[in-house]
Design an enzyme around this catalytic site. Sequence first.
Site, PDB file in Angstrom:
ATOM      1  N   LYS A 227       0.860  -1.398  -0.044  1.00 48.48           N
ATOM      2  CA  LYS A 227       0.049   0.052  -0.083  1.00 48.48           C
ATOM      3  C   LYS A 227       0.840   1.312  -0.081  1.00 48.48           C
ATOM      4  CE  LYS A 227      -4.295  -1.735   1.547  1.00 48.48           C
ATOM      5  NZ  LYS A 227      -5.321  -2.237   2.481  1.00 48.48           N
ATOM      6  N   ARG A 267      -3.648 -10.238   4.894  1.00 45.78           N
ATOM      7  CA  ARG A 267      -3.971 -10.370   3.421  1.00 45.78           C
ATOM      8  C   ARG A 267      -2.890  -9.574   2.507  1.00 45.78           C
ATOM      9  NH1 ARG A 267      -6.044  -6.613  -0.247  1.00 45.78           N
ATOM     10  NH2 ARG A 267      -7.648  -7.183  -1.724  1.00 45.78           N
TER      11      ARG A 267
HETATM   12  C1  7PJ Z   1      -8.185  -4.573   1.572  1.00 45.79           C
HETATM   13  C2  7PJ Z   1      -9.088  -5.331   1.351  1.00 45.79           C
HETATM   14  C3  7PJ Z   1      -7.930  -4.589   3.026  1.00 45.79           C
HETATM   15  C4  7PJ Z   1      -9.651  -6.140   3.308  1.00 45.79           C
HETATM   16  C5  7PJ Z   1      -8.366  -4.040  -0.374  1.00 45.79           C
HETATM   17  C6  7PJ Z   1      -5.477  -3.279  -1.912  1.00 45.79           C
HETATM   18  C7  7PJ Z   1      -6.663  -2.354  -1.840  1.00 45.79           C
HETATM   19  N1  7PJ Z   1      -9.955  -6.032   1.850  1.00 45.79           N
HETATM   20  N2  7PJ Z   1      -9.313  -4.922  -0.174  1.00 45.79           N
HETATM   21  N3  7PJ Z   1      -8.638  -5.278   3.837  1.00 45.79           N
HETATM   22  N4  7PJ Z   1      -7.410  -3.841   0.604  1.00 45.79           N
HETATM   23  N5  7PJ Z   1     -10.352  -7.029   4.159  1.00 45.79           N
HETATM   24  O1  7PJ Z   1      -5.161  -4.294  -1.587  1.00 45.79           O
HETATM   25  O2  7PJ Z   1      -4.516  -2.297  -2.171  1.00 45.79           O
HETATM   26  O3  7PJ Z   1      -6.916  -3.947   3.665  1.00 45.79           O
HETATM   27  S1  7PJ Z   1      -8.109  -3.155  -2.120  1.00 45.79           S
END
Ligand code: 7PJ
Length: 291
Positions: A227, A267
């Site tokens: 990020k 994640r």
């Molecule tokens: C997240 C997500 C996160 C959860 C994205 C990216 C943006 N789902 N989906 N947590 N971020 N649960 O992956 O940079 O931080 S999309």
Amino acid sequence: MTEWRIKSRALPIGERTLVMGILNVTPDSFSDGGKFQALDNAIGHAEEMIAEGADIIDVGGESTRPGGNALVSMEEETQRVVPVVEALAKRTEIPISVDTTKSEVARAALANGASIINDISALRFDFYIADEAARTGAGLILMHSRGSPATMHRLPPVADIFEEVIHSLRSSIHMAERRGVNREAIVIDPGIGFGKSQEQNLELIARLDRISEAFPDLPVLIGTSRKSFIGRVLADDAGTPPPPEERLNGTIASTIAAVINGAQIVRVHDVKATVESLKMIQAIKSASRMS
Ligand code: 7PJ
């Protein structure tokens, strides 16, 4: 030790950190080669992450990254996500989650083999997501974010991010339960990068224990992978951040810090590096229990 209930199964929480591998099926991956090629690539990537030790595969068809990605229609998102979920469900036993804010997309994915809904709006954009989780018994990830899809990445920061995240998640959890979602199906996520300042993103990781303490019975998931806040920390003297693919070391450091501070699910894009880092941390934790 607790369990996270997802459809007819349960994932152990607290025994070891669970790793969710990110599988993006956004427009780029559907260019030139055609849809069959894109599907093949997606499945290949998912199988690689599974071989590397992923516990869950998170399939997303609507990019919510900052930078003005076009929002996709429900039909378009369904057409991207469902074939991948369906093909993947035939090939693997591990749970598949769908990263969506739309109940129709969630419903189609759940009908075709997904068992978790990952909602980055925590029911704020479409609360019927909760009905889909309730009806199917699917797992439900409620991630904190602020504002609308268009504004969430450039809102002025709130004064107290912990108060904001805890208060907002509390109301999402309440909504989910009121619509029939089993509390044991719910996982919470502070939503790193979604409507927070640079300092607040770092604070949320540094004091993640404050979030777990506010919801002692709910597993905490965190996503820092590649990020922008990592890019900002790693920027060169001219202030230029490294591109996302060159943020692995920052991703690992922030992920491990979050795990030490209470995250039970992470994640990530880079499953192998994450799994190895977690094994090392686990070994050190076990040694500290012995002495
Ligand atoms: C997240 C997500 C996160 C959860 C994205 C990216 C943006 N789902 N989906 N947590 N971020 N649960 O992956 O940079 O931080 S999309």
